[in-house]
Enzyme design. Structure first.
Site, PDB file in Angstrom:
ATOM      1  N   ASP A   2       0.889  -1.164   0.000  1.00  0.00           N
ATOM      2  CA  ASP A   2       0.000   0.000   0.000  1.00  0.00           C
ATOM      3  C   ASP A   2       0.923   1.209   0.000  1.00  0.00           C
ATOM      4  OD1 ASP A   2      -1.600   2.186   0.862  1.00  0.00           O
ATOM      5  OD2 ASP A   2      -3.073   0.772   1.668  1.00  0.00           O
ATOM      6  N   LYS A  39      -1.501  15.603  -9.420  1.00  0.00           N
ATOM      7  CA  LYS A  39      -0.643  15.304 -10.577  1.00  0.00           C
ATOM      8  C   LYS A  39       0.321  16.462 -10.891  1.00  0.00           C
ATOM      9  CE  LYS A  39      -2.165  11.115 -11.398  1.00  0.00           C
ATOM     10  NZ  LYS A  39      -1.300   9.950 -11.183  1.00  0.00           N
ATOM     11  N   TYR A  66      -7.693  15.974  -8.135  1.00  0.00           N
ATOM     12  CA  TYR A  66      -6.851  15.044  -8.917  1.00  0.00           C
ATOM     13  C   TYR A  66      -5.721  15.815  -9.621  1.00  0.00           C
ATOM     14  CZ  TYR A  66      -5.662  11.495 -12.455  1.00  0.00           C
ATOM     15  OH  TYR A  66      -5.005  10.597 -13.255  1.00  0.00           O
TER      16      TYR A  66
HETATM   17  N1  LIG Z   1      -7.295   5.770 -16.673  1.00  0.00           N
HETATM   18  C1  LIG Z   1      -6.990   6.998 -17.069  1.00  0.00           C
HETATM   19  O1  LIG Z   1      -7.745   7.629 -17.831  1.00  0.00           O
HETATM   20  C2  LIG Z   1      -5.672   7.619 -16.647  1.00  0.00           C
HETATM   21  C3  LIG Z   1      -5.182   8.710 -17.382  1.00  0.00           C
HETATM   22  C4  LIG Z   1      -3.984   9.302 -16.986  1.00  0.00           C
HETATM   23  C5  LIG Z   1      -3.283   8.815 -15.896  1.00  0.00           C
HETATM   24  N2  LIG Z   1      -3.791   7.765 -15.199  1.00  0.00           N
HETATM   25  C6  LIG Z   1      -3.033   7.299 -14.027  1.00  0.00           C
HETATM   26  O2  LIG Z   1      -2.645   5.956 -14.224  1.00  0.00           O
HETATM   27  C7  LIG Z   1      -2.449   5.323 -12.951  1.00  0.00           C
HETATM   28  C8  LIG Z   1      -3.142   3.977 -12.941  1.00  0.00           C
HETATM   29  O3  LIG Z   1      -4.537   4.180 -13.094  1.00  0.00           O
HETATM   30  P1  LIG Z   1      -5.500   3.155 -13.842  1.00  0.00           P
HETATM   31  O4  LIG Z   1      -6.172   3.927 -14.923  1.00  0.00           O
HETATM   32  O5  LIG Z   1      -4.776   1.924 -14.196  1.00  0.00           O
HETATM   33  O6  LIG Z   1      -6.582   2.915 -12.678  1.00  0.00           O
HETATM   34  P2  LIG Z   1      -7.087   1.591 -11.947  1.00  0.00           P
HETATM   35  O7  LIG Z   1      -7.494   0.552 -12.946  1.00  0.00           O
HETATM   36  O8  LIG Z   1      -8.108   2.083 -10.980  1.00  0.00           O
HETATM   37  O9  LIG Z   1      -5.801   1.048 -11.159  1.00  0.00           O
HETATM   38  C9  LIG Z   1      -5.315   1.661 -10.004  1.00  0.00           C
HETATM   39  C10 LIG Z   1      -4.485   0.660  -9.210  1.00  0.00           C
HETATM   40  O10 LIG Z   1      -3.945   1.350  -8.074  1.00  0.00           O
HETATM   41  C11 LIG Z   1      -4.152   0.518  -6.928  1.00  0.00           C
HETATM   42  N3  LIG Z   1      -4.206   1.286  -5.691  1.00  0.00           N
HETATM   43  C12 LIG Z   1      -5.218   2.020  -5.184  1.00  0.00           C
HETATM   44  N4  LIG Z   1      -4.873   2.519  -3.983  1.00  0.00           N
HETATM   45  C13 LIG Z   1      -3.616   2.076  -3.716  1.00  0.00           C
HETATM   46  C14 LIG Z   1      -2.715   2.244  -2.646  1.00  0.00           C
HETATM   47  N5  LIG Z   1      -3.027   2.983  -1.575  1.00  0.00           N
HETATM   48  N6  LIG Z   1      -1.495   1.657  -2.730  1.00  0.00           N
HETATM   49  C15 LIG Z   1      -1.147   0.911  -3.791  1.00  0.00           C
HETATM   50  N7  LIG Z   1      -1.958   0.718  -4.852  1.00  0.00           N
HETATM   51  C16 LIG Z   1      -3.183   1.291  -4.809  1.00  0.00           C
HETATM   52  C17 LIG Z   1      -5.450  -0.200  -7.193  1.00  0.00           C
HETATM   53  O11 LIG Z   1      -5.480  -1.344  -6.350  1.00  0.00           O
HETATM   54  P3  LIG Z   1      -6.842  -2.059  -5.900  1.00  0.00           P
HETATM   55  O12 LIG Z   1      -7.514  -2.510  -7.165  1.00  0.00           O
HETATM   56  O13 LIG Z   1      -6.391  -3.210  -5.040  1.00  0.00           O
HETATM   57  O14 LIG Z   1      -7.620  -1.012  -5.165  1.00  0.00           O
HETATM   58  C18 LIG Z   1      -5.298  -0.528  -8.669  1.00  0.00           C
HETATM   59  O15 LIG Z   1      -4.570  -1.710  -8.855  1.00  0.00           O
HETATM   60  C19 LIG Z   1      -2.964   6.328 -11.911  1.00  0.00           C
HETATM   61  O16 LIG Z   1      -1.868   7.010 -11.341  1.00  0.00           O
HETATM   62  C20 LIG Z   1      -3.814   7.289 -12.729  1.00  0.00           C
HETATM   63  O17 LIG Z   1      -3.867   8.571 -12.138  1.00  0.00           O
HETATM   64  C21 LIG Z   1      -4.959   7.134 -15.551  1.00  0.00           C
END
Ligand SMILES: NC(=O)c1ccc[n+]([C@@H]2O[C@H](COP(=O)([O-])OP(=O)(O)OC[C@H]3O[C@@H](n4cnc5c(N)ncnc54)[C@H](OP(=O)(O)O)[C@@H]3O)[C@@H](O)[C@H]2O)c1
Length: 277
Positions: free
Chosen positions: A54, A150, A146
């Site tokens: 975490d 970032k 958010y």
């Molecule tokens: N999706 C988009 O449109 C987008 C665009 C730009 C940037 N991003 C960035 O990309 C990154 C990944 O996002 P994603 O789109 O892949 O979202 P996601 O599918 O929601 O994945 C997020 C992951 O982070 C984990 N997580 C949550 N809280 C945590 C903690 N306290 N410690 C460790 N891990 C934790 C979650 O674990 P659990 O499932 O176990 O809760 C999940 O595996 C993020 O930083 C996000 O801001 C996303």
């Protein structure tokens, strides 16, 4: 030569999951971590080492780093992936929720950076890849919490790059536009944390899933699949001379537009969106 090693946070779903697979397929020793280790079973079967981490716990971070050092003697790459999106008009986001947003998205990266750097400095090489977003360089109504997290990631990453350059360590930011993952679903859930007023009708219209199908979160024009982001992270980690930042997906144009369009014009466009959506 032994395979290079990478530590990745937030591998249970989405971009972290896809990136763990991509590194594994590229021949790396992958430490795939998540707060919920059960979400990592398929990655373990694919050959990754999995662990509970975490990012709000410095102890978790140090334990995984120690395990990597015991087993492989080195850490070649840290990919700080974890993050979520707290939605809400700035006034309606309780300060405790903003604190949590910063704790996970921003301080979490700092904890991991501090855990790996002494070892990377000793090695005289390594790559740190920090996940930001296009919201690390622009803003959008309803996503102030958010975007703040970032922007903080961007500032810390740019500073760190200069500070550790003398030790042969590369520091990179990843800036995707919308990516199709669990992110949007989870962001919508954060609306329940808001202290609602009756002042921001536009927010509840724009972020009404039935009306706009997550268009302003992760299903906007030109969204990409997590595998596309994963490819870019691996490319950055394997490069001898990585770019400082990688903007992923067609929203690149918007980021560059942000540099030339005056703030007054941006504010006016957002004002019109609020009125007419
Ligand atoms: N999706 C988009 O449109 C987008 C665009 C730009 C940037 N991003 C960035 O990309 C990154 C990944 O996002 P994603 O789109 O892949 O979202 P996601 O599918 O929601 O994945 C997020 C992951 O982070 C984990 N997580 C949550 N809280 C945590 C903690 N306290 N410690 C460790 N891990 C934790 C979650 O674990 P659990 O499932 O176990 O809760 C999940 O595996 C993020 O930083 C996000 O801001 C996303």
């Amino acid at each position: 030569m032994d395979s290079p090693t990478v530590l990745i946070t937030g591998c249970g779903t989405g971009i972290g999951h896809a990136t763990a697979r991509a590194f594994e397929e590229a021949g790396w020793e992958v430490y795939a971590t998540d707060p919920d280790p059960e979400a990592l079973t398929d990655l373990e079967e694919a050959g990754c080492t999995t662990a509970k981490l975490d990012v709000t716990s410095a102890e978790d971070a140090e334990a995984v780093v120690e395990a990597m050092l015991d087993e492989h003697g080195r850490i070649d790459c840290l990919y700080n992936n974890t993050g979520y999106g707290q939605l809400g008009p700035v006034e309606e986001v309780p300060t405790d929720e903003l604190r949590e947003q910063l704790d996970v998205n921003f301080l979490g990266q700092h904890r991991l950076v501090r855990a790996v750097l002494p070892h990377m400095r000793e090695q005289g090489e390594g790559t740190i890849v920090n996940m930001a977003s296009i919201y690390g360089r622009t803003v959008f109504p309803g996503q102030g919490a958010y975007a703040s997290s970032k922007w903080a990631v961007e500032a810390l990453t740019d500073t760190l790059r200069v500070e550790v350059d003398d030790y042969g360590i590369d520091v990179v930011t990843i800036e995707p536009g919308p990516v199709e993952t669990e992110f949007g679903e989870r962001a919508l859930e954060t609306k329940e944390d808001l202290e609602t007023t009756d002042a921001y009708d536009w927010f509840y219209r724009m972020y009404d899933e039935k009306r706009y199908d997550r268009r302003f979160i992760d299903r906007g024009i030109g969204y990409v699949q997590p595998e596309r982001v994963a490819e870019v992270v691996v490319e950055a980690a394997e490069s001898e001379d990585p770019q400082r930042r990688y903007v992923v997906g067609p929203w690149k144009a918007l980021v560059y537009l942000g540099y030339v369009v005056p703030d007054s014009v941006r504010d006016r466009v957002y004002g019109l969106l609020k009125r007419f959506l």
